[in-house]
Enzyme design. Structure first.
Site, PDB file in Angstrom:
ATOM      1  N   HIS A  78     -21.628   1.620  19.380  1.00 58.08           N
ATOM      2  CA  HIS A  78     -21.056   0.795  18.318  1.00 58.08           C
ATOM      3  C   HIS A  78     -21.547  -0.649  18.315  1.00 58.08           C
ATOM      4  O   HIS A  78     -20.838  -1.600  18.605  1.00 58.08           O
ATOM      5  CB  HIS A  78     -19.568   0.959  18.070  1.00 58.08           C
ATOM      6  CG  HIS A  78     -18.555   0.754  19.144  1.00 58.08           C
ATOM      7  ND1 HIS A  78     -18.669  -0.103  20.188  1.00 58.08           N
ATOM      8  CD2 HIS A  78     -17.321   1.296  19.245  1.00 58.08           C
ATOM      9  CE1 HIS A  78     -17.574  -0.063  20.904  1.00 58.08           C
ATOM     10  NE2 HIS A  78     -16.746   0.774  20.359  1.00 58.08           N
TER      11      HIS A  78
ATOM     12  N   HIS B 110     -10.064  11.900  14.660  1.00 58.22           N
ATOM     13  CA  HIS B 110     -10.334  10.453  14.688  1.00 58.22           C
ATOM     14  C   HIS B 110     -11.362  10.096  13.622  1.00 58.22           C
ATOM     15  O   HIS B 110     -12.356  10.782  13.444  1.00 58.22           O
ATOM     16  CB  HIS B 110     -10.835  10.107  16.093  1.00 58.22           C
ATOM     17  CG  HIS B 110     -11.090   8.669  16.364  1.00 58.22           C
ATOM     18  ND1 HIS B 110     -10.523   7.633  15.664  1.00 58.22           N
ATOM     19  CD2 HIS B 110     -11.873   8.072  17.320  1.00 58.22           C
ATOM     20  CE1 HIS B 110     -10.939   6.472  16.163  1.00 58.22           C
ATOM     21  NE2 HIS B 110     -11.759   6.716  17.157  1.00 58.22           N
TER      22      HIS B 110
ATOM     23  N   TYR C 279     -16.268   3.599  30.453  1.00 54.44           N
ATOM     24  CA  TYR C 279     -15.787   3.969  29.120  1.00 54.44           C
ATOM     25  C   TYR C 279     -14.424   3.320  28.847  1.00 54.44           C
ATOM     26  O   TYR C 279     -14.191   2.722  27.803  1.00 54.44           O
ATOM     27  CB  TYR C 279     -15.691   5.498  29.040  1.00 54.44           C
ATOM     28  CG  TYR C 279     -15.257   6.026  27.706  1.00 54.44           C
ATOM     29  CD1 TYR C 279     -16.195   6.392  26.751  1.00 54.44           C
ATOM     30  CD2 TYR C 279     -13.916   6.163  27.383  1.00 54.44           C
ATOM     31  CE1 TYR C 279     -15.801   6.872  25.518  1.00 54.44           C
ATOM     32  CE2 TYR C 279     -13.507   6.639  26.163  1.00 54.44           C
ATOM     33  CZ  TYR C 279     -14.462   6.998  25.237  1.00 54.44           C
ATOM     34  OH  TYR C 279     -14.062   7.457  24.013  1.00 54.44           O
TER      35      TYR C 279
ATOM     36  N   HIS D 145     -16.241  12.821  23.997  1.00 51.23           N
ATOM     37  CA  HIS D 145     -17.477  12.311  24.596  1.00 51.23           C
ATOM     38  C   HIS D 145     -17.594  12.829  26.022  1.00 51.23           C
ATOM     39  O   HIS D 145     -16.631  12.780  26.795  1.00 51.23           O
ATOM     40  CB  HIS D 145     -17.469  10.779  24.652  1.00 51.23           C
ATOM     41  CG  HIS D 145     -17.416  10.110  23.314  1.00 51.23           C
ATOM     42  ND1 HIS D 145     -18.452  10.152  22.409  1.00 51.23           N
ATOM     43  CD2 HIS D 145     -16.443   9.374  22.731  1.00 51.23           C
ATOM     44  CE1 HIS D 145     -18.117   9.466  21.329  1.00 51.23           C
ATOM     45  NE2 HIS D 145     -16.899   8.984  21.488  1.00 51.23           N
TER      46      HIS D 145
ATOM     47  N   HIS E 170      -8.111   5.874  19.854  1.00 51.84           N
ATOM     48  CA  HIS E 170      -8.546   4.518  20.022  1.00 51.84           C
ATOM     49  C   HIS E 170      -8.356   3.653  18.764  1.00 51.84           C
ATOM     50  O   HIS E 170      -8.429   2.420  18.839  1.00 51.84           O
ATOM     51  CB  HIS E 170     -10.011   4.623  20.458  1.00 51.84           C
ATOM     52  CG  HIS E 170     -10.970   3.590  20.157  1.00 51.84           C
ATOM     53  ND1 HIS E 170     -12.197   3.794  19.594  1.00 51.84           N
ATOM     54  CD2 HIS E 170     -10.890   2.262  20.412  1.00 51.84           C
ATOM     55  CE1 HIS E 170     -12.854   2.678  19.502  1.00 51.84           C
ATOM     56  NE2 HIS E 170     -12.097   1.721  19.982  1.00 51.84           N
TER      57      HIS E 170
ATOM     58  N   ASP F 163     -11.065  10.554  21.992  1.00 48.86           N
ATOM     59  CA  ASP F 163     -11.670   9.482  22.798  1.00 48.86           C
ATOM     60  C   ASP F 163     -11.083   9.399  24.216  1.00 48.86           C
ATOM     61  O   ASP F 163     -11.766   8.942  25.143  1.00 48.86           O
ATOM     62  CB  ASP F 163     -11.478   8.128  22.112  1.00 48.86           C
ATOM     63  CG  ASP F 163     -12.569   7.842  21.078  1.00 48.86           C
ATOM     64  OD1 ASP F 163     -13.596   8.544  21.071  1.00 48.86           O
ATOM     65  OD2 ASP F 163     -12.383   6.914  20.272  1.00 48.86           O
TER      66      ASP F 163
ATOM     67  N   GLU G 291     -13.332   7.285  13.434  1.00 46.38           N
ATOM     68  CA  GLU G 291     -14.505   6.468  13.768  1.00 46.38           C
ATOM     69  C   GLU G 291     -15.796   7.274  13.525  1.00 46.38           C
ATOM     70  O   GLU G 291     -15.859   8.473  13.799  1.00 46.38           O
ATOM     71  CB  GLU G 291     -14.423   5.973  15.222  1.00 46.38           C
ATOM     72  CG  GLU G 291     -15.385   4.828  15.470  1.00 46.38           C
ATOM     73  CD  GLU G 291     -15.081   4.027  16.736  1.00 46.38           C
ATOM     74  OE1 GLU G 291     -14.236   4.433  17.545  1.00 46.38           O
ATOM     75  OE2 GLU G 291     -15.728   2.973  16.907  1.00 46.38           O
TER      76      GLU G 291
ATOM     77  N   ASP H 192     -18.554   7.880  14.857  1.00 44.59           N
ATOM     78  CA  ASP H 192     -19.200   8.750  15.854  1.00 44.59           C
ATOM     79  C   ASP H 192     -18.626  10.166  15.798  1.00 44.59           C
ATOM     80  O   ASP H 192     -19.260  11.118  16.250  1.00 44.59           O
ATOM     81  CB  ASP H 192     -19.123   8.169  17.282  1.00 44.59           C
ATOM     82  CG  ASP H 192     -17.737   7.713  17.691  1.00 44.59           C
ATOM     83  OD1 ASP H 192     -16.929   7.379  16.810  1.00 44.59           O
ATOM     84  OD2 ASP H 192     -17.457   7.691  18.904  1.00 44.59           O
TER      85      ASP H 192
HETATM   86 FE1  FEO Z   1     -13.177   5.741  18.704  1.00 48.30          FE
HETATM   87 FE2  FEO Z   1     -15.555   7.921  19.971  1.00 48.30          FE
HETATM   88  O1  FEO Z   1     -14.673   6.834  18.673  1.00 48.30           O
END
Ligand code: FEO
Length: 396
Positions: free
Chosen positions: A22, A78, A191, A224, A144, A163, A80, A82
């Site tokens: 990001h 989520h 992370y 992730h 997140h 996340d 975001e 990604d």
């Molecule tokens: Fe909050 Fe992996 O995005």
């Protein structure tokens, strides 16, 4: 094909070359994965999509199990990008699917993307039936983003945690116990430090809320990195410790130097800390990525921050790092500020003022004119002694 357990597959993608996650805020030297999970039931379900640009690989991974047209449910944990970036493309491919997410996700998704799909808004406790399995949702705001939720499958005892509990490691392994544990735990902490640290209060609330639900969990499948099938309690305990800003007797020294004088001071402070057997990490911030320093600071009780003075102010890289540090909202810390100056000072006081405004107790400020002389070097050593004493007395 990566199988988690019967009928559950990891179908996400590996971004081997991602180094500036990001927008340069997180240098990911080990790469990144964007995980997605497929439950191949009577009504197949997909948990999350992936980053834009990886659609072809994502579709190939799904096709190894079923045709995408057969997917009946898509859970978007989520917003975001990604995790949602491929949604415009996937919405066309997943022709027969219903989409689910929180109200906040729906609001954001329709702002981010040009979509012609219905988002079914879900909240904590809502369930969908896939046939042999069910999925139930738990909102986890600010883990997140405000839209975040996690999804639980009781029949498989899998928590799809998005996340939470992730790691930025590009690997074609499936489970956390399949890689070196040193790199695993380092990336878990890095992370947390770089993605979640400022959100500790909300994370603590969500994790404790989950614990009160007493969900049997055999797998934690984050969005992730690798899936947890071992050490689930350990990673949860680590998260709770970090949310409380629990620290140890460790010092992180971060500085920027113009002609080397501030570096001489830093080394002298470190010498005193070393002679007192205090764990230390030292970084010239002009040569180090912020993510690495944040990781080292996560469990450190004390920060030692230094800069030469330039135009009555701290230097630019350290100023950038101070801005970054403020955002992480560290609590329960002590600090020392230091630095050299030519004809007029400014940086040392500016750093101390900044640290105090973050709620960090500054226990000493050390300045040296031009190049530190014997007396000024002794002051640096004494600052290290004072810091050591403060740490050892409390034994954090
Ligand atoms: Fe909050 Fe992996 O995005």
């Amino acid at each position: 094909m990566k199988q988690i357990t019967k009928d559950v597959f990891s179908v996400g993608v590996i971004d081997w070359n991602m180094r500036n996650f990001h927008g340069n805020t997180f240098i990911t030297k080990n790469g990144v994965t964007y995980n997605s999970y497929l439950i191949n039931d009577k009504e197949p379900a997909l948990i999350d999509v992936v980053h834009k640009g990886f659609e072809d690989e994502f579709i190939k991974n799904i096709l190894e199990i079923i045709s995408p047209e057969k997917i009946k449910h898509v859970i978007l944990n989520h917003l975001e990008p990604d995790h949602s970036g491929a949604i415009e493309y996937m919405a066309k491919v997943l022709k027969n699917a219903k989409f689910y997410g929180t109200a906040k996700l729906k609001e954001g998704l329709l702002k981010y993307y040009d979509l012609n799909i219905e988002i079914n808004v879900v909240k904590t406790g809502d369930k969908i039936n896939l046939g042999n399995n069910t999925l139930t949702f738990v909102e986890v705001p600010m883990v997140h983003w405000p839209d975040s939720m996690i999804t639980y499958c009781p029949e498989k005892k899998i928590l799809f945690s998005n996340d939470a509990f992730g790691q930025h490691i590009a690997t074609n392994k499936t489970f956390t116990d399949e890689i070196g544990q040193d790199i695993l735990w380092q990336e878990v902490a890095k992370y947390y430090a770089n993605i979640l640290w400022p959100l500790g209060t909300m994370i603590e609330k969500s994790v404790n809320n989950l614990l009160t639900m007493n969900l049997p969990i055999d797998f934690v499948a984050p969005s992730h990195g690798l899936v947890w099938r071992n050490n689930i309690n350990k990673v949860i305990e680590k998260y709770l410790s970090w949310t409380k800003n629990e620290v140890k007797n460790k010092v992180v020294v971060v500085y920027e130097t113009m002609w080397g004088s501030t570096q001489i001071m830093a080394r002298e402070i470190v010498r005193a800390l070393t002679n007192n057997n205090i764990e230390v990490k030292m970084f010239d911030i002009a040569k180090t990525d912020f993510a690495e320093v944040a990781y080292e600071m996560l469990e450190a009780k004390a920060f030692v921050i230094g800069s030469s003075t330039h135009d009555n102010e701290m230097l630019a890289y350290i100023a950038g790092y101070m801005h970054f540090l403020k955002g992480m909202k560290p609590k329960n810390r002590i600090a020392v500020s230091f630095g050299s100056f030519g004809w007029a000072g400014g940086a040392v006081k500016e750093i101390a003022t900044n640290l105090s405004s973050f709620g960090i107790e500054v226990i000493d400020q050390i300045s040296a004119k031009f190049k530190p002389n014997k007396e000024e070097i002794e002051k640096c050593y004494q600052a290290g002694e004072k810091l050591s004493k403060a740490l050892l007395e409390h034994c954090y």
